[in-house]
Enzyme design. Structure first.
Site, PDB file in Angstrom:
ATOM      1  N   GLY A 103       4.675  -1.160  -2.591  1.00 22.47           N
ATOM      2  CA  GLY A 103       5.174  -2.264  -1.917  1.00 22.47           C
ATOM      3  C   GLY A 103       4.123  -3.464  -2.964  1.00 22.47           C
ATOM      4  N   GLY A 106       3.446 -12.014  -2.549  1.00 24.91           N
ATOM      5  CA  GLY A 106       3.103 -12.683  -2.992  1.00 24.91           C
ATOM      6  C   GLY A 106       1.886 -13.306  -4.260  1.00 24.91           C
ATOM      7  N   MET A 107       1.569 -12.252  -3.913  1.00 23.20           N
ATOM      8  CA  MET A 107       0.646 -11.790  -5.503  1.00 23.20           C
ATOM      9  C   MET A 107       0.318 -10.592  -6.028  1.00 23.20           C
ATOM     10  SD  MET A 107      -1.361 -14.116  -4.602  1.00 23.20           S
ATOM     11  CE  MET A 107      -2.983 -14.288  -5.444  1.00 23.20           C
ATOM     12  N   ASP A 219      -7.585 -12.026   1.813  1.00 25.54           N
ATOM     13  CA  ASP A 219      -6.531 -12.251   2.310  1.00 25.54           C
ATOM     14  C   ASP A 219      -5.812 -10.695   3.176  1.00 25.54           C
ATOM     15  OD1 ASP A 219      -3.995 -12.115   1.964  1.00 25.54           O
ATOM     16  OD2 ASP A 219      -3.402 -10.234   0.458  1.00 25.54           O
ATOM     17  N   PRO A 222      -2.340  -7.719   8.355  1.00 26.06           N
ATOM     18  CA  PRO A 222      -1.865  -5.607   8.574  1.00 26.06           C
ATOM     19  C   PRO A 222      -1.979  -4.367   7.424  1.00 26.06           C
ATOM     20  CG  PRO A 222      -0.767  -7.148  10.133  1.00 26.06           C
ATOM     21  CD  PRO A 222      -1.491  -7.954   9.164  1.00 26.06           C
ATOM     22  N   ASP A 240      -7.665  -3.639  -0.837  1.00 26.57           N
ATOM     23  CA  ASP A 240      -7.293  -5.318  -1.919  1.00 26.57           C
ATOM     24  C   ASP A 240      -8.443  -5.967  -1.308  1.00 26.57           C
ATOM     25  OD1 ASP A 240      -5.840  -6.299  -3.457  1.00 26.57           O
ATOM     26  OD2 ASP A 240      -4.147  -6.454  -2.353  1.00 26.57           O
TER      27      ASP A 240
END
Length: 909
Positions: A103, A106-107, A219, A222, A240
């Protein structure tokens, strides 16, 4: 709360929406060009703002493959860091070989990677898009690893490693969780609201564990809360923590990258207002609570509270009145109403509810939980422990801290939560009053005490029963009714007939409870006692309309039991008598007719039509039901919202649907009536979402009605949708009251219909699973029933026979023959108890024929001749009878055709 310059936000917003209008593959190039000034210099801060919004909008499932290829090419060019020029998946970062892209946001990009040493395993490697000094990046991730080392919790995925490439690109290595995001898992598995909240509570426990160790996630969303199944149960894992922030002084450089680059840390759609304003810095634990509130909203209604949170809070600033207005539009119930009608229906269906029941649940309590979790001011929010506590209160039926309190709200919760104690208190009061009666007789105060006692009994039979019935509490309804009856039997009256209408009312309530549990003999006894009481009352007051209406209700309830026992002629006699006395009342007393007799007549005619349909008189049933609809049309003009009138209308449409479907074989005409009935019960369920009867009737029309009718006309997708909605409703009803046998029986039949639909789609495994559960449901029902219940026994036999057919289709003949013989045994009981009814004999023939077919497939043709001989005897018996049952004729014709094929097979051997 620090705000962002309005002009700057407008620029970000314009670029964001302009980028959305372009194909995904063209957005990166557009953004590179649009974020440059007149001299061609890139505004990195502006670029990152828009790119972050795009990443949050697209999510992992909308990952841009072209962008991934560009990133892979860029990584390949970093020869020193990656150790080679090979494209994905051959690239390496240190001891990790990149396998595929999981996936992108933005990070950065997350890869599935293979670790080669010190042990071999698959991991998730997140390559961050941050830029900065390599030394600072390495120090940052060392600190984050130290923070992760503080945490050990089953819902927190481990962080194994962190570092940066030689070019300064940071990465973290995480435990790989092979599961979907929490929202996807819940939707795909059709989890109801309770199951969703229970799953989120495990996430809250993990977040609280992190907070207790001075770490905030920053952060939560889902895609960072993944779910996999362990031993058949869902297990949520928070992943994460790569941008997590320590709350203690030892984290001295954690804000450095943002200070240098202006990059906002986190996903904008899940970030708190203070995080949006500060770029994710200077936060406390309540920022994570805000993110959990957004996730909770998605779990409840499938959408986030705000489409564009940064714009929303920019527009409203910090003025309290504007913020309150903002939150009002963010209520989950309001957000649900913004979706299209078909989308709302699908969202509710995935949660095991219809749309109106979901809206009621949200408005009543869960809206308040979300609003407190996402309050703009952190001081107004929950802590994560407080959020979890309020969610547990909701699960336990306790008053919520978030919801504005009122005496009525707390009383309602208390009655639902402690209904047994509440009834016990009423019964204790009744006992005290009863003792007072006996004592007061000695002091000539008996009359006053008697009036007080009967007032309490009236409350128990009317008001309290009205409160308990929507909750589905049959045990408490029975307790209230029996205690009330005991009072009258010991009150000093020479007979119950002298005690007015209350004893009969109690007996009817007891009968309804017993009937719902399947104890038909005991229910019949209770109804007969009520009928005798009301017959005596009528002799004393023949012109009293209320007595006539009570007597008619007794007769209708008696007919209901006789119908359930397949004693249709007796049921018909009771209903004809009820029609006679009520029609006479309507004709001689127009005033009473306006206030209740016409409704009672309509109810009686509807029940009468149902029995006539079963007795093979469809045209007469249609005539009666047409009269019902005509009669209720005028009643609805007097009061369009009267629930009892609407119930009769819905039942009439249902009965008409069954007549046209099964007796006249016109499924299209049946669908018209069934859809009209569904509309009626949807409206009733919306107006009284706690009344389980309306949800039950809605499920009946969807399953027994629309599912069957759609299947007949080949609309299999519509049939499966109706079946799925009915199943979801039944599952909730059975959980609400496991003692209600009618609901469980309906669930069992709906599972059979699910199996039939799966069989049509060649989904044999699904069919077997559905049939097996249907057998379990009906067997459990019969195990706890005092005497055999014909309808439930037929449900068991049908499930057993269907399971046998599905297993035979799988080639599991040994199991199939056992199931078919079990079905045969069940149907022998039915034939013995029903005086050889033609349709039960035909059903018995179905089981015999299937056994013969399976025996032939097993290679035992000689053994198969015995059930064939018995089947031929049944056919001869039916041919000698004078009966009018098209369905039985159709069954026999189908059996004859299958017998011919079977004889060809036997002759060939």
């Amino acid at each position: 709360m620090r705000t962002i310059d309005t002009a700057r936000w407008q620029q970000v917003e314009e670029l964001f929406h302009a980028a959305l209008e372009r194909p995904v593959a063209e957005r990166a190039a557009y953004l590179d060009a649009a974020c440059r000034d007149r001299r061609g210099r890139l505004d990195e801060v502006l670029h990152e703002e828009v790119d972050s919004l795009l990443g949050a909008h697209e999510g992992p499932e909308a990952f841009d493959e072209e962008a991934a290829s560009k990133l892979a090419a860029r990584l390949a060019s970093e020869e020193t860091a990656l150790g080679g020029h090979d494209p994905l998946p051959a690239q390496r970062i240190g001891r990790y070989r990149l396998l595929e892209v999981l996936g992108q946001g933005g990070m950065g990009t997350v890869y599935l990677a293979e670790q080669s040493e010190p042990l071999h395993r698959q991991v998730a490697l997140k390559l961050m898009s941050w830029r900065g000094e390599p030394g600072v990046a390495l120090r940052r991730f060392e600190l984050e690893r130290e923070a992760m080392a503080r945490m050990s919790h089953p819902t927190i995925a481990q962080v194994y490693d962190a570092g940066s490439t030689a070019r300064g690109q940071p990465y973290v290595v995480l435990e790989h969780i092979p599961g979907p995001p929490i929202t996807t898992y819940c939707d795909e598995n059709g989890l109801d609201l309770r199951a969703r909240i229970e799953l989120l509570l495990t996430v809250c426990d993990g977040v609280r564990h992190a907070h207790e160790r001075a770490v905030i996630h920053r952060d939560l969303k889902p895609s960072n809360i993944l779910v996999r199944e362990v031993a058949g149960a869902p297990l949520a894992k928070i992943i994460d923590f790569g941008i997590a922030k320590a709350l203690e002084p030892w984290d001295t450089v954690s804000d450095t990258p943002t200070t240098k680059s202006g990059l906002r840390v986190g996903s904008p759609s899940y970030m708190s207002p203070e995080a949006l304003a500060t770029g994710g810095q200077g936060l406390d634990t309540r920022s994570d609570v805000y993110s959990l509130g957004v996730v909770l909203c998605e779990l409840l209604v499938g959408v986030r509270p705000f489409s564009h949170p940064l714009k929303q809070f920019m527009m409203h600033g910090s003025e309290p009145s504007k913020l309150n207005s903002l939150l009002d539009t963010a209520r989950p119930s309001r957000r649900l109403l913004t979706r299209a009608a078909d989308e709302r229906h699908e969202i509710a269906r995935r949660r095991g509810l219809d749309e109106n029941a979901l809206l009621h649940t949200l408005r009543d309590e869960l809206d308040w939980v979300v609003l407190r979790a996402i309050a703009p001011d952190p001081e107004d929010r929950y802590s994560v422990g407080e959020l979890a506590a309020d969610l547990r209160r909701w699960l336990d039926g306790e008053p919520l801290e978030a919801r504005p309190s009122s005496m009525l709200y707390r009383a309602r919760k208390a009655i639902r939560r402690h209904a047994v104690l509440f009834v016990a208190g009423c019964l204790l009061a009744l006992t005290v009053i009863g003792f007072s009666i006996r004592s007061s007789i000695l002091y000539a105060r008996a009359e006053n005490a008697r009036l007080q006692a009967e007032e309490l009994v009236g409350f128990m039979l009317d008001d309290l029963s009205t409160q308990l019935e929507p909750m589905g509490r049959l045990d408490l309804l029975e307790s209230v009714s029996r205690e009330s009856l005991d009072y009258f039997e010991s009150s000093g009256a020479s007979t119950l007939q002298e005690a007015g209408d209350r004893p009969a009312s109690a007996l009817r309530q007891i009968g309804r409870v017993l009937s719902s549990r399947g104890d038909l003999d005991a229910a019949l006894e209770a109804y007969e006692r009520a009928w005798r009481i009301d017959t005596s009352r009528q002799r004393r007051a023949p012109d009293d309309p209320s007595v006539v209406l009570d007597l008619a209700e007794d007769l209708r309830l008696l007919a209901d039991v006789h119908e359930a026992r397949d004693e249709l002629p007796t049921a018909l006699e009771h209903l004809v008598e009820a029609e006679t006395i009520v029609r006479d009342l309507v004709e001689r007393d127009p005033d009473t007719a306006r206030t209740g007799a016409r409704l009672a007549l309509a109810q009686t005619l509807s029940d009468l039509a149902g029995v006539e349909r079963l007795l093979g008189e469809p045209r007469q049933a249609i005539d009666r039901l047409s009269e019902v609809l005509s009669m209720t049309a005028s009643l609805r003009r007097d009061d369009p919202t009267d629930a009892e009138v609407l119930h009769v209308v819905g039942t009439a449409h249902y009965q008409l649907g069954l007549v046209w479907l099964y007796s006249i074989d016109d499924p299209q005409r049946a669908i018209e009536h069934l859809e009209a009935g569904v509309d009626v019960y949807r409206a009733l369920a919306a107006s009284q979402p706690e009344a389980s009867l309306w949800r039950f009737r809605l499920a009946v029309l969807l399953g027994q009605g629309k599912t069957a009718a759609y299947r007949e006309v080949g609309r299999l997708d519509d049939a499966r949708a109706a079946n799925a909605e009915a199943l979801a409703l039944y599952e909730v009803l059975v959980r609400e009251d496991p003692t209600n046998g009618r609901w469980a029986h309906a669930l069992g039949w709906e599972l059979v219909r699910r199996g039939m639909l799966a069989t049509l789609a060649d989904e044999v495994d699904t069919a077997v699973s559905a049939y097996r559960r249907a057998v379990e449901v009906h067997q459990s029902l019969l195990d706890r029933t005092a005497s055999p219940h014909a309808g439930w026994l037929e449900g068991l036999a049908m499930a057993q026979l269907s399971l046998a057919e599905a297993r035979a289709a799988r080639g599991q003949y040994a199991l199939a023959i056992d199931d078919a013989r079990a079905a045969l045994a069940s149907r022998r009981i039915l034939v013995a108890d029903a005086d050889d009814q033609p349709y039960y004999l035909a059903d018995l023939g179905e089981a015999l024929l299937l056994i013969a077919e399976i025996l032939v497939d097993l290679g035992a043709p000689d053994v198969a001749r015995e059930p064939i001989a018995e089947l031929l005897a049944i056919h001869a018996d039916l041919a000698a009878r004078d009966y009018d049952d098209p369905f039985t004729d159709q069954q026999v014709a189908g059996q004859v055709e299958r017998l011919a094929q079977l004889h060809e097979t036997l002759d060939g051997r």
